[in-house]
Every structure is written in C-alpha cells, then in structure tokens.
Design an enzyme around this catalytic site. Sequence first.
Site, mmCIF file in Angstrom:
data_model
loop_
_atom_site.group_PDB
_atom_site.id
_atom_site.type_symbol
_atom_site.label_atom_id
_atom_site.label_comp_id
_atom_site.label_asym_id
_atom_site.label_seq_id
_atom_site.Cartn_x
_atom_site.Cartn_y
_atom_site.Cartn_z
ATOM 1 N N ILE A 36 -16.328 -24.811 77.312
ATOM 2 C CA ILE A 36 -15.086 -24.359 76.668
ATOM 3 C C ILE A 36 -15.286 -24.105 75.169
ATOM 4 C CG2 ILE A 36 -14.281 -26.758 76.351
ATOM 5 C CD1 ILE A 36 -11.821 -24.151 77.370
ATOM 6 N N TYR A 143 -8.495 -40.187 87.594
ATOM 7 C CA TYR A 143 -9.814 -39.572 87.810
ATOM 8 C C TYR A 143 -10.257 -39.779 89.265
ATOM 9 C CZ TYR A 143 -14.964 -39.272 87.285
ATOM 10 O OH TYR A 143 -16.295 -38.985 87.416
ATOM 11 N N LYS A 147 -10.943 -37.011 92.258
ATOM 12 C CA LYS A 147 -12.238 -36.898 92.947
ATOM 13 C C LYS A 147 -12.054 -37.069 94.459
ATOM 14 C CE LYS A 147 -14.933 -35.909 89.533
ATOM 15 N NZ LYS A 147 -15.530 -34.567 89.459
ATOM 16 N N ILE A 173 -23.936 -43.027 84.888
ATOM 17 C CA ILE A 173 -25.220 -42.380 84.569
ATOM 18 C C ILE A 173 -25.644 -42.738 83.143
ATOM 19 C CG2 ILE A 173 -26.472 -40.188 84.425
ATOM 20 C CD1 ILE A 173 -25.482 -40.804 87.266
#
Length: 314
Positions: A36, A143, A147, A173
Amino acid sequence: MASKILIIGACGQIGSELTYKLREIHGDDNVIASDISYNNLDVVNSGIFEIVDAQDYASILICVEKHKIDTIYLMAAMLSATGEKYPMKAWDLNMNSLFHVLNLAKAKYISKIFWPSSIAVFGPTTPKENTPQHTVMEPSTVYGITKQVGERWCEYYFEKYDVDVRSIRYPGIISWKTLPGGGTTDYAVEIYHKALKDGTYESFLSENTELPMMFMDDAIDATIKIMDAQADNISIRSSYNLAAMSFTPKEIAESIKSELKDFTITYKPDFRQQIADSWPKSIDDSYARKDWNWNHNFDLKLMTKEMLTQLSKK
Ligand code: AKB
C-alpha cells in the site's frame, strides 16, 4: 512460460522475505512486489515494485493485467493485537483482500493463490496440546475470526469454482530482517533486539505462556513447498496446521542467556496475555508432513544462535 508472481503485502515481515526467496528461485523479472506504500525500502529497491491497495479489486486487477500475473501470494493482513484495537478495519482488510484475490481466480485472471492463515483460528475451547488439524475452532479475536472464516471461503472456492488456493496456519514467526507488526507473538522477535541493545527485556506475556513458534527460514521453506506440491497431494483446502517448536518467554530468555550471560528479563503482561491464553501450546502438523513432505530445521537453540549472529551484524 515462466510463472509470474505478485506478492501483495511485500513490505511486511513474511512478505519481504518471501519476495527475496521467490526472486532467487524464479528470477527478479518474474516476481512483482507490491504494498500500500513504500514503507520498506529494502523491498522497494530490490526489484519491480508496485503500489497496490489490497482492499481495492481494480488496483489488484490493473497490476495483474499489466504484469500478466498467474500466481498471487496475499500477505497483507492486520494481526491479532492491532485487530483488537481496530476490529472493523481488521475485518475489512483481511476479508476484502481475500475475496478480491479469490474472485480474480474464479474469473480466471490468475490460476493459483497462497493465503496465510494462523494458529489464531483456534480459541479457548480448542485442545491446547498437540492441537489436531480438525478440531473445535471458536476463535476469540477478530483476527482469528477473519482467518477462520477465510479458511472456510478458501475451501468453498476450491470446491465450487475449482480455485487452486493453498494455505498454512502459521505459528508465531521469528526473523531478523523485517520487524513484525501488531502480533501477539512479536515478543519473541523484540526480545532478541532488546537483548543485544539493552541487555534486558520486559515481556508483555507472562513467563510460562507457551506458544507455537517457527524461524522464518522454515516458514518460507514451508510456503515454497506447499506451492510447489502437486495439486493432488493437497488434501486440505482450508489451511494446514504447521509446527516447528513451542516455548515460553522464560525458555527463550534462558536460551538467550546461554549466549549472552548478563541478559535479564522481567514480565509485565498486558492485553495480549488474554489473546495468547486463548491459543494452543503445541500443534499437530502431521498432514503437512505427510502431504507435502514438510520438515522443520530450526529449534530454539539454533534459532537463538542465528538471530543473535545476524542481528549483531546489522
Ligand atoms: C500474531 O501474533 O497475531 C501472529 C499470528 C500468530 O498469526 N503472529
């Protein structure tokens, strides 16, 4: 003809490393990075880069047609902690972007999609240890809801419209190149930065909060593997469980201490504690291991060595 790839959300933590890896594999001209804004100059300057608004179908389509894209990795998303602050924005971004990409495939502009899901699809009623692939899923974050719903739509588009969409439920991660933003597992990245800079870290999760985690190299490897697999081998079209290691803030601190003797940690849990408490402690990823030969390489000890080595060079 070489595959032409578009990465949406290429400036983010996973998107950036996926961009570098896919360019290594497919060549710079065949991998278009987009986001973006120009908020990661390493990515912007690393090859072809386009401004694309993931929430705007036309913006994605223009880029797809311009570069004759056949595969999209949709990495733009609002994560768990930020999502709790801006629930409607999280819903809009996470759902609109997914529908746009699924609909581009349904309309045959593109032929293949990677879309990341997360351990956030699970909730307080899910079995916490060795969480199975198929189990109770009652996520309690916005969230996680996006998902989980997204997974259902992926499977629906595969079944009804033959859309080749593939997905992984990423754990937290950990990486050293690009910082994560707005997640509950971010502490496990911040801790290494602070350990080197200040020798101490204040954890926003309590000392015994165990969560599933993975080093970036393994996450990228899994992403490449699932996308390279024969379509017939992908038996799950919602999203695959994926695992490498699980640890608590106390355990990661101990592993840092074994490299940096004077490192200290304190604990001051905030609103993210409740999110972490709703997620699994460990994950059963046997489907991924069987269907497309997934195997992880990094455990906590190896990851700590690599994180500290790479960050000290920065
Ligand atoms: C988050 O913490 O929100 C993410 C995730 C586990 O999907 N890292």
